[in-house]
Design an enzyme around this catalytic site. Sequence first.
Site, PDB file in Angstrom:
ATOM      1  CD  GLN A 107      -3.507  -4.393   6.578  1.00 44.24           C
ATOM      2  OE1 GLN A 107      -3.693  -3.290   6.067  1.00 44.24           O
ATOM      3  NE2 GLN A 107      -3.846  -5.497   5.961  1.00 44.24           N
ATOM      4  CE  LYS A 118      -3.823  -2.358   2.314  1.00 45.91           C
ATOM      5  NZ  LYS A 118      -4.595  -2.604   3.544  1.00 45.91           N
ATOM      6  CG  ASP A 124      -9.338   0.037   5.354  1.00 42.63           C
ATOM      7  OD1 ASP A 124      -9.035  -0.393   4.230  1.00 42.63           O
ATOM      8  OD2 ASP A 124      -8.627  -0.122   6.374  1.00 42.63           O
TER       9      ASP A 124
END
Length: 294
Positions: free
Chosen positions: A96, A52, A119
């Site tokens: 994460q 990412k 997200d």
Amino acid sequence: MNLLDGKLVSAKIKEDIKQEAASFTAQAGRKPHLVAILVGNDGGSETYVASKMRNCELVGFESTNIRYDVDITEAELLAKIGEINEDPTIDGLIVQLPLPKHIDPDKVTEAIDYRKDVDGFHPINLGRMQRNLPCFIPATPYGIMLMLEHYGIETSGKKAVVVGRSNIVGSPMSILLARNSTPGNCTVTLTHSRTANLKEEILAGDIVVAAIGRKNFVTADMVKEGAVVIDVGINREESAETKSGFKLYGDVDFEGVSKKASWITPVPGGVGLMTIVGLLKNTLEAAKGTIYPK
Ligand code: GUN
């Protein structure tokens, strides 16, 4: 069989993002900025976050990776999230998953300002998604929709079977495919570990999305001739064959299923690359304030 080529589609969309990022930077005097928090040292998570961050740099974003030991307290993590929420130089924040057991992922998700939740996991974004309102869409389902759109796959009126009901993929995917939009307008069956006659359910699918996290789970005998098959699995196994020391396996037995499918995503080179694109697009939207005006 036709390949839904994540390499090709992601490269094309990333080129567009790069240009838009350059315009944003010229106007705003700063780059779009994504922060990723990583707790502990799970091998898979480390790989994903590194990818990412690398992709942010590639398209001209600023990226910051904040790392914590596995024993950070929930309160410390929530305090850091609060700080980032208040920082006007940060556009997007992801934490994460999975997190260590002593940290409640729901608390963490809800602590993130929904306007920075690239997200798309915050209940406000999920609720808005279900209502077809502007919002951040979870990166993997978003990437899959972009892939279907790119290849002009007809979804309207089709029967879609989603295998796996996770918050990250299966559940939002089922909402997106059922929405009144393009792609969308599917009749959706969301299957999971308690589903009776799973094989028969999957066999009925014109579109099958496999997101269960089990290597080669979906086999040729479970798939209808001509189905569109989307493989979300990234099952890592140690291997002496690769430079990284790991080999990736999908949730779909590509060898067998590709003989019946009309379209199929490979692993690697399919959905994983599109997830990155979804995240980058959300981060750009967060910087520009197009979804939630600044
Ligand atoms: N773990 C697996 N996929 C994801 C994702 O898309 N976002 C975050 N934050 N964690 C994940």
